[in-house]
Design a protein around this motif. Structure first.
Motif, mmCIF file in Angstrom:
data_model
loop_
_atom_site.group_PDB
_atom_site.id
_atom_site.type_symbol
_atom_site.label_atom_id
_atom_site.label_comp_id
_atom_site.label_asym_id
_atom_site.label_seq_id
_atom_site.Cartn_x
_atom_site.Cartn_y
_atom_site.Cartn_z
ATOM 1 N N VAL A 1 102.745 109.560 99.940
ATOM 2 C CA VAL A 1 103.076 108.504 100.898
ATOM 3 C C VAL A 1 102.114 107.329 100.702
ATOM 4 O O VAL A 1 102.526 106.171 100.729
ATOM 5 C CB VAL A 1 103.036 109.030 102.347
ATOM 6 N N ALA A 2 100.835 107.628 100.485
ATOM 7 C CA ALA A 2 99.821 106.577 100.327
ATOM 8 C C ALA A 2 100.107 105.673 99.137
ATOM 9 O O ALA A 2 99.775 104.479 99.170
ATOM 10 C CB ALA A 2 98.436 107.200 100.200
ATOM 11 N N GLU A 3 100.704 106.217 98.088
ATOM 12 C CA GLU A 3 101.069 105.396 96.925
ATOM 13 C C GLU A 3 102.076 104.324 97.310
ATOM 14 O O GLU A 3 102.131 103.270 96.688
ATOM 15 C CB GLU A 3 101.669 106.275 95.826
ATOM 16 N N ARG A 4 102.883 104.601 98.322
ATOM 17 C CA ARG A 4 103.937 103.691 98.750
ATOM 18 C C ARG A 4 103.519 102.848 99.958
ATOM 19 O O ARG A 4 103.907 101.694 100.061
ATOM 20 C CB ARG A 4 105.167 104.514 99.147
ATOM 21 N N ALA A 5 102.803 103.489 100.883
ATOM 22 C CA ALA A 5 102.519 102.865 102.170
ATOM 23 C C ALA A 5 101.180 103.376 102.703
ATOM 24 O O ALA A 5 101.141 104.330 103.478
ATOM 25 C CB ALA A 5 103.658 103.182 103.147
ATOM 26 N N TYR B 1 89.903 119.055 105.153
ATOM 27 C CA TYR B 1 90.725 117.879 105.471
ATOM 28 C C TYR B 1 91.494 117.398 104.245
ATOM 29 O O TYR B 1 92.693 117.119 104.322
ATOM 30 C CB TYR B 1 89.861 116.735 106.013
ATOM 31 N N ARG B 2 90.811 117.306 103.127
ATOM 32 C CA ARG B 2 91.458 116.799 101.902
ATOM 33 C C ARG B 2 92.625 117.703 101.478
ATOM 34 O O ARG B 2 93.708 117.222 101.173
ATOM 35 C CB ARG B 2 90.444 116.699 100.762
ATOM 36 N N GLN B 3 92.395 119.003 101.478
ATOM 37 C CA GLN B 3 93.428 119.913 100.994
ATOM 38 C C GLN B 3 94.558 120.114 102.005
ATOM 39 O O GLN B 3 95.728 119.930 101.693
ATOM 40 C CB GLN B 3 92.822 121.276 100.629
ATOM 41 N N LEU B 4 94.199 120.515 103.233
ATOM 42 C CA LEU B 4 95.215 120.907 104.222
ATOM 43 C C LEU B 4 95.949 119.746 104.865
ATOM 44 O O LEU B 4 97.108 119.892 105.262
ATOM 45 C CB LEU B 4 94.591 121.765 105.328
ATOM 46 N N TYR B 5 95.271 118.613 105.005
ATOM 47 C CA TYR B 5 95.853 117.516 105.779
ATOM 48 C C TYR B 5 96.201 116.295 104.935
ATOM 49 O O TYR B 5 96.760 115.335 105.462
ATOM 50 C CB TYR B 5 94.901 117.118 106.915
ATOM 51 N N TRP B 6 95.866 116.320 103.632
ATOM 52 C CA TRP B 6 96.203 115.206 102.753
ATOM 53 C C TRP B 6 97.041 115.668 101.560
ATOM 54 O O TRP B 6 98.171 115.216 101.383
ATOM 55 C CB TRP B 6 94.915 114.518 102.270
ATOM 56 N N LEU C 1 98.919 102.273 104.896
ATOM 57 C CA LEU C 1 98.704 102.262 106.350
ATOM 58 C C LEU C 1 99.440 103.416 107.017
ATOM 59 O O LEU C 1 98.907 104.073 107.918
ATOM 60 C CB LEU C 1 99.180 100.941 106.965
ATOM 61 N N LEU C 2 100.654 103.643 106.591
ATOM 62 C CA LEU C 2 101.446 104.749 107.122
ATOM 63 C C LEU C 2 100.790 106.081 106.806
ATOM 64 O O LEU C 2 100.690 106.958 107.675
ATOM 65 C CB LEU C 2 102.868 104.702 106.545
ATOM 66 N N ALA C 3 100.325 106.253 105.586
ATOM 67 C CA ALA C 3 99.672 107.507 105.203
ATOM 68 C C ALA C 3 98.426 107.759 106.049
ATOM 69 O O ALA C 3 98.166 108.896 106.461
ATOM 70 C CB ALA C 3 99.317 107.486 103.721
ATOM 71 N N ALA C 4 97.667 106.706 106.333
ATOM 72 C CA ALA C 4 96.475 106.854 107.167
ATOM 73 C C ALA C 4 96.856 107.319 108.573
ATOM 74 O O ALA C 4 96.212 108.201 109.147
ATOM 75 C CB ALA C 4 95.702 105.538 107.227
ATOM 76 N N GLU C 5 97.910 106.752 109.134
ATOM 77 C CA GLU C 5 98.373 107.158 110.463
ATOM 78 C C GLU C 5 98.870 108.601 110.442
ATOM 79 O O GLU C 5 98.564 109.388 111.351
ATOM 80 C CB GLU C 5 99.486 106.225 110.957
ATOM 81 N N LEU C 6 99.624 108.956 109.429
ATOM 82 C CA LEU C 6 100.121 110.326 109.322
ATOM 83 C C LEU C 6 98.975 111.317 109.178
ATOM 84 O O LEU C 6 99.012 112.415 109.754
ATOM 85 C CB LEU C 6 101.092 110.457 108.148
ATOM 86 N N PHE C 7 97.954 110.946 108.428
ATOM 87 C CA PHE C 7 96.785 111.807 108.266
ATOM 88 C C PHE C 7 96.115 112.051 109.617
ATOM 89 O O PHE C 7 95.842 113.194 109.993
ATOM 90 C CB PHE C 7 95.801 111.182 107.277
ATOM 91 N N ASP C 8 95.863 110.994 110.350
ATOM 92 C CA ASP C 8 95.223 111.128 111.659
ATOM 93 C C ASP C 8 96.073 111.982 112.594
ATOM 94 O O ASP C 8 95.557 112.851 113.298
ATOM 95 C CB ASP C 8 94.972 109.759 112.274
ATOM 96 N N THR C 9 97.360 111.750 112.597
ATOM 97 C CA THR C 9 98.268 112.533 113.442
ATOM 98 C C THR C 9 98.267 113.991 113.012
ATOM 99 O O THR C 9 98.217 114.894 113.847
ATOM 100 C CB THR C 9 99.697 111.952 113.382
ATOM 101 N N ALA C 10 98.299 114.235 111.710
ATOM 102 C CA ALA C 10 98.299 115.604 111.190
ATOM 103 C C ALA C 10 97.039 116.352 111.591
ATOM 104 O O ALA C 10 97.098 117.525 111.980
ATOM 105 C CB ALA C 10 98.440 115.587 109.661
#
Length: 181
Positions: free
Chosen positions: A72-76, A59-64, A78-87
Motif C-alpha cells: 500500500v505504501a508504494e502506492r499511497a 511491529y515491522r513483521q506483524l503490522y507492516w 499517507l494511507l499506509a501510515a494510517e492503516l499501520f496506526d489503525t492496525a
C-alpha cells in the motif's frame, strides 16, 4: 530513515514504556506490545523488560509486512501510515476492512466492482486501490485516509459506549490516534 522505521518509532513514542492498566484487557504491555502478542512471537520474559528492538521487529513483521502495508505504501504512503496506526491499535484485519469499506463507499457507480470485506490485502484490493488512485490522485489518497480515520474514530466511540471501562482510554485514543499524520 526508512518510512516504516519512523512510523514504528512514532507508535512507540505514543504508546510509551510499560503499562498494566486495570481497565485494559490487553494486560501487561510494553512499547504498545501486549503480553499475548509478545508470547506468540517467542518472548517469554517479564513484559517490563521487553527490549525495544523486539517491539520494533514485531511491529515491522506483524503490522507492516504480514498485512502487506508495504505494498500500500508504494502506492499511497499517507494511507499506509494510517492503516499501520489503525492496525497496531485495532488489529490488521479491522484496519484493512476499514480500507475496503471506504473504497467500496467511494466507488462512483454501482457498476464498479465492490470488494469483499475480508480484511486481507490481496490482488483485488490492490487493483481497486490502484484504480481509485488513478481516478482521484493525491487528493483521493487524502480523502481515503480520512475515511479510514473516520471509521477508526467511530469504532473508538462505539467501544466506549459498549464497555464503560473503555472510557478510560477514549480521550487518549481520539487525541493521539485520530487526525494524526
Amino acid at each position: 530513515m526508512e518510512k516504516v522505521t519512523q512510523l514504528i518509532n512514532d507508535v512507540i513514542a505514543r504508546e510509551g514504556g510499560y503499562s498494566n492498566h486495570p481497565d485494559d484487557r490487553g494486560g501487561p504491555t510494553r512499547w504498545g506490545i501486549t503480553q499475548s502478542v509478545a508470547r506468540k512471537q517467542g518472548y517469554s520474559g517479564d513484559m517490563k523488560h521487553l527490549p525495544r528492538e523486539s517491539a520494533m521487529d514485531i511491529y515491522r513483521q506483524l503490522y507492516w509486512l504480514d498485512p502487506k502495508l508495504d505494498q500500500v505504501a508504494e502506492r499511497a504512503p499517507l494511507l499506509a501510515a494510517e492503516l499501520f496506526d489503525t492496525a497496531v491499535n485495532m488489529g490488521t484485519a479491522r484496519a484493512i476492512r476499514f480500507l475496503q469499506r471506504s473504497l467500496n463507499a467511494l466507488q462512483r457507480s454501482d457498476n464498479d466492482h465492490l470488494l469483499t470485506l475480508d480484511g486481507v490485502i490481496g490482488p483485488q484490493t490492490l487493483r481497486i486501490l490502484d484504480g481509485f488512485l488513478r481516478k482521484r490522485g493525491r487528493q483521493g489518497e487524502r480523502v481515503l485516509t480520512r475515511a479510514v480515520d473516520s471509521l477508526q474514530g467511530a469504532k473508538y466511540i462505539s467501544l466506549a459506549e459498549s464497555r464503560p471501562a473503555n472510557r478510560s482510554f477514549l480521550f487518549g485514543w481520539l487525541a493521539h490516534r485520530i487526525g494524526v499524520e
